[in-house]
Scaffold this active site. Structure first.
Site, PDB file in Angstrom:
ATOM      1  N   TYR A  12     -10.833  -9.934   9.265  1.00  0.00           N
ATOM      2  CA  TYR A  12     -12.141 -10.700   9.466  1.00  0.00           C
ATOM      3  C   TYR A  12     -11.805 -12.209   9.368  1.00  0.00           C
ATOM      4  CZ  TYR A  12     -10.980 -10.815   4.536  1.00  0.00           C
ATOM      5  OH  TYR A  12     -10.389 -10.943   3.415  1.00  0.00           O
ATOM      6  N   ASP A  61     -10.200   2.494   2.440  1.00  0.00           N
ATOM      7  CA  ASP A  61     -10.662   1.604   3.680  1.00  0.00           C
ATOM      8  C   ASP A  61     -11.329   2.446   4.767  1.00  0.00           C
ATOM      9  OD1 ASP A  61      -8.999  -0.427   2.922  1.00  0.00           O
ATOM     10  OD2 ASP A  61      -7.105  -0.244   3.649  1.00  0.00           O
ATOM     11  N   GLY A  94      -0.276   2.440  12.629  1.00  0.00           N
ATOM     12  CA  GLY A  94       0.412   1.603  11.412  1.00  0.00           C
ATOM     13  C   GLY A  94      -0.522   2.457  10.441  1.00  0.00           C
ATOM     14  N   LYS A 105       0.680  -1.466  -0.086  1.00  0.00           N
ATOM     15  CA  LYS A 105       0.042  -0.001   0.031  1.00  0.00           C
ATOM     16  C   LYS A 105       0.826   1.194   0.133  1.00  0.00           C
ATOM     17  CE  LYS A 105      -4.032  -1.827   2.181  1.00  0.00           C
ATOM     18  NZ  LYS A 105      -5.125  -1.964   3.073  1.00  0.00           N
TER      19      LYS A 105
END
Length: 291
Positions: A232, A101, A128, A65
């Site tokens: 998840y 996100d 983070g 990312k």
């Protein structure tokens, strides 16, 4: 047919192809979406190849990312705040970066979980990349108080300072009590117990992934609080059990995954997919497997 990919390492576990295939089916979009394992040192070379091959865009997951953000020619305010990107749009030889996100998290909490964040007290664990990706949209949701807690205080303070300075958040920040503190301080705050309790707890640490214990005491939870883990799947079970045992409503990050994918899909295709329907279908399928 327009082509899209999700890039990561590892990537076999990704549910993004399943989600985007369903989005395309429900909206009548003609597109192909697949996953691609990228070598740890091969991200930029992969992007160059995708541009050459006419791919229209991609999602990006760990550990790329930050590299995705650095490779882009322009970026949204959300990506700039996070200094990381999970969604790229390709236009001939240029790359636009976004980070969906946080928007996905807020949508899942407010729409799917039915918890409006305005006026609430929120505790965000971690400082983070995961925390950075969601902090801007959490601020924009206008909570009453927002605390970023991290093992290393300086890292939490740097994240808070970066968001304090960003022009897009100035109006929202005028109405929010916004601060940083250590995880350890949450374990020892007994002087003001009411001020150390929160309506929403968001775990953006890697504790679930690593199998570590919950990094804060249950005393941070107000009765009926929402306890949300960005992870998840089976890894979140200990967190979910802890939340439920301590009077909170547990929620994992599957809804965030679907909602952030919906934001990316709309960015690429100009059409908002029915994320709530797809999330309900995925939860039903998981429930059937587990029974």
């Amino acid at each position: 047919m327009d082509k899209y990919l999700v890039l990561g390492n590892p990537i076999a576990h990704s549910k993004s192809p399943q989600i985007h295939a369903r989005f395309a089916e429900l909206t009548g979009q003609q597109m192909a979406y697949d996953k691609c394992l990228v070598a740890s040192d091969g991200f930029n070379a992969m992007l160059a190849q995708l541009l050459k091959n006419g791919v229209r865009g991609c999602n990006v997951t760990v550990p790329f990312k930050f590299e995705a953000f650095d490779a882009a020619h322009s970026a949204s305010a959300r990506a700039q705040l996070a200094e990381a990107a999970n969604t790229l749009v390709f236009d001939e030889e240029t790359i636009y970066a976004d980070n969906t996100d946080g928007a996905g998290l807020v949508a899942d909490i407010e729409i799917n979980a039915g918890r409006k964040l305005a006026g609430l007290d929120i505790l965000l664990l971690g400082a983070g990349g995961a925390a950075a990706g969601v902090l801007g949209p959490l601020i924009s949701a206008s909570p009453r108080r927002l605390v970023v807690a991290n093992r290393t205080l300086s890292k939490a303070q740097a994240l808070v300072a970066r968001h304090r300075q960003h022009e897009s958040l100035q109006q929202a920040l005028q109405k929010i009590e916004f601060s940083a503190q250590t995880l350890e301080s949450l374990n020892h705050n007994r002087q003001d117990p009411l001020h150390s309790r929160f309506d929403v707890l968001i775990n953006a640490t890697a504790s679930s992934l690593s199998g570590a214990s919950i990094p804060v005491p249950a005393s941070v939870l107000k009765p009926g609080a929402l306890a949300y883990d960005l992870m998840y799947g089976p890894a979140t079970q200990a967190f979910m059990d802890w939340a439920r045992d301590n009077g909170a409503e547990p929620r994992d990050g599957l809804g965030m995954l679907v909602e952030q994918a919906a934001v990316a899909f709309e960015l690429w295709r100009g059409q908002r997919p029915p994320a709530a329907q797809v999330l309900a279908e995925m939860r039903a399928a998981l429930s059937a497997v587990n029974t």
